[in-house]
Enzyme design. Sequence first.
Site, PDB file in Angstrom:
ATOM      1  CB  THR A 393       6.175 -23.225   1.440  1.00 16.63           C
ATOM      2  OG1 THR A 393       5.273 -22.116   1.453  1.00 16.63           O
ATOM      3  CG2 THR A 393       6.141 -23.874   0.076  1.00 16.63           C
ATOM      4  CB  THR A 411       2.432 -23.747   0.568  1.00 19.13           C
ATOM      5  OG1 THR A 411       2.499 -22.882   1.700  1.00 19.13           O
ATOM      6  CG2 THR A 411       1.365 -23.239  -0.390  1.00 19.13           C
ATOM      7  N   GLY A 475       9.925 -20.817   1.752  1.00 18.87           N
ATOM      8  CA  GLY A 475      10.534 -19.592   2.244  1.00 18.87           C
ATOM      9  C   GLY A 475       9.866 -18.306   1.797  1.00 18.87           C
ATOM     10  N   GLY A 476       8.583 -18.354   1.405  1.00 16.93           N
ATOM     11  CA  GLY A 476       7.874 -17.135   1.062  1.00 16.93           C
ATOM     12  C   GLY A 476       8.534 -16.385  -0.087  1.00 16.93           C
TER      13      GLY A 476
END
Length: 576
Positions: A393, A411, A475-476
């Site tokens: 992302t 993303t 960073g999820g």
Amino acid sequence: MNTHSVYRPDKDEVVVEHGAVATAHPVAAQVGVDILKSGGNAVDAAIATGFCLNVVEPASSSIAGHGQMIVYIAAERRTVAIDYGHRAPQAATPDTFRVIGQAVTGNGIYEVEEQANAIGHRSAGVPGVTAGMCRAHELFGSLPLELLLEPAVHYARQGFEADPSIRLQIASNMPNLARYKETARVFMPDGYPPPPGAKVVQRDLADTLERISKKGKNALHKGEIAAAIDEEMRRNDGLLTARDLAEYEAEVRHPVNTHYRGYELLTCPVTAGTITTLQTLNILENFDLREHGSPEHLHLFIEAARHAFADRYSFVGDPEFVPVPFEGLLSKDYARHISNSIDTDTANLEHERELQPWVAYIDNPLHDPWNYDPQPRPDQALSASPPSEGDCTTHFSVIDRDRNMVACTQTAVGGFGSSVIVPGTGVLLSNGMVVFNPKPGAANSIAGFKRGLNNMSPVVALKNSKSFLTVGAPGGRRIICRIAHVISNVIDFGMTMQEAITAPSVDAAERETFIDHRIDSQTVETLARMGHNVSVVPEPSTGGGFSRPRGVMIDPDTGLLHAGVHPFGPDEARGY
């Protein structure tokens, strides 16, 4: 007493008067600043920066990806949220993918046969980035779209230098990229990642970007390019169609907001990470935080975040398809109820490995956001549904000389998305289907044209209805805690933006609580004695256990802009 060597990196904070951009790549940062210098506003700079990142950061960003943009117009004291998140293709159904098991027993995330929801043609969701950027330009752009896309066209056609970051990303994703002839041709023309000094050239993408600069959204969503995508899908058993592209619209929404210690926080009101970021801060607001980084401070932060994540995994999905208690989740009364249940000395959350979802608290019927929501409670509760770990992302933050602000997160979902480039277009399709739960019966299960649960958390903050800061991160799942932590660092502890980003962090998105390895061992031991299931992890240039924030804030005393970025890797802030 130190018992081991600790690497303590940092980056100089950018302090400027007129305008600043914080982003993932030096080229994109300079593009944004050049637009500001030429008279463009914050939205113009964001559009130019975003399209440039689609070129120079292809592992994380794509014109066929998805995202969210929060815009604050200072002169009007107005905030607008533009949602251009992925939707599933209309042909998708709850049983589109064959589930073969769980990634880790009991964790609520399911693996599917041949990773078909993560790699390849069937993993592609309906694109949103081009539609979202063009909608932002229609609403707020002051410079011609052709001018804003010139840098992206240039770097796609002439190429950009293959720095260590892009070479590592290509190398890490070689098995997937090599599966698709066109993708391998673009990123591995000699069968390997490009050597130092080489350039990554994307001429077909340059042609597509040029079309977008002249025709806007419809250059991608209708006409020849949409037909080429449709044909590629039909040849390869994909789900995405020309109809999906034609019917997709970026949605302009009133932002969701909360107040944290006198500051107003605004963000996108959909199935994103920010609902959990804001809920964490709502709970935390009920405590007087002690010394930064102390066991007492980190314990309270972890407890607040764990309650918010437990609610996220149990209740949040697309409200067009499932009932979601958004007002309850952000209710100050609910936050006070949660805070009253938190023991300031002992962790009171369950950590048993059999529990699903990953984060759960002691069973208590009063811990229920539906008790604080005006909607009627649904007859049947859905099963919990953590989203995927997707970590590829990008985020960029902009403030201009008029103090307009933009926070934008976009993303490709996974590294290089689906790994599929549609021949003749340069369009890298993202793997939007991986954000859904592939098993039926959950709030985040698959349905045609449904929005999947994502982790994006772009936030703008106001003080006395005036611009204060813009922040976000890639960073999820790790984005959510980190953004809450950065905001708290600024508001609770008076840090500047770079200080707030560089400070060691913790993360409570999963069963184990991740603790930054820079936090001293005595604090870690104290947290473990308090009952936290801790795991000490590093924060290397690849991201490690944490996300990578980027933000810009205004010093209320001097009026100067302070821009900061993650201290590892190529992230860069620039201003003038």
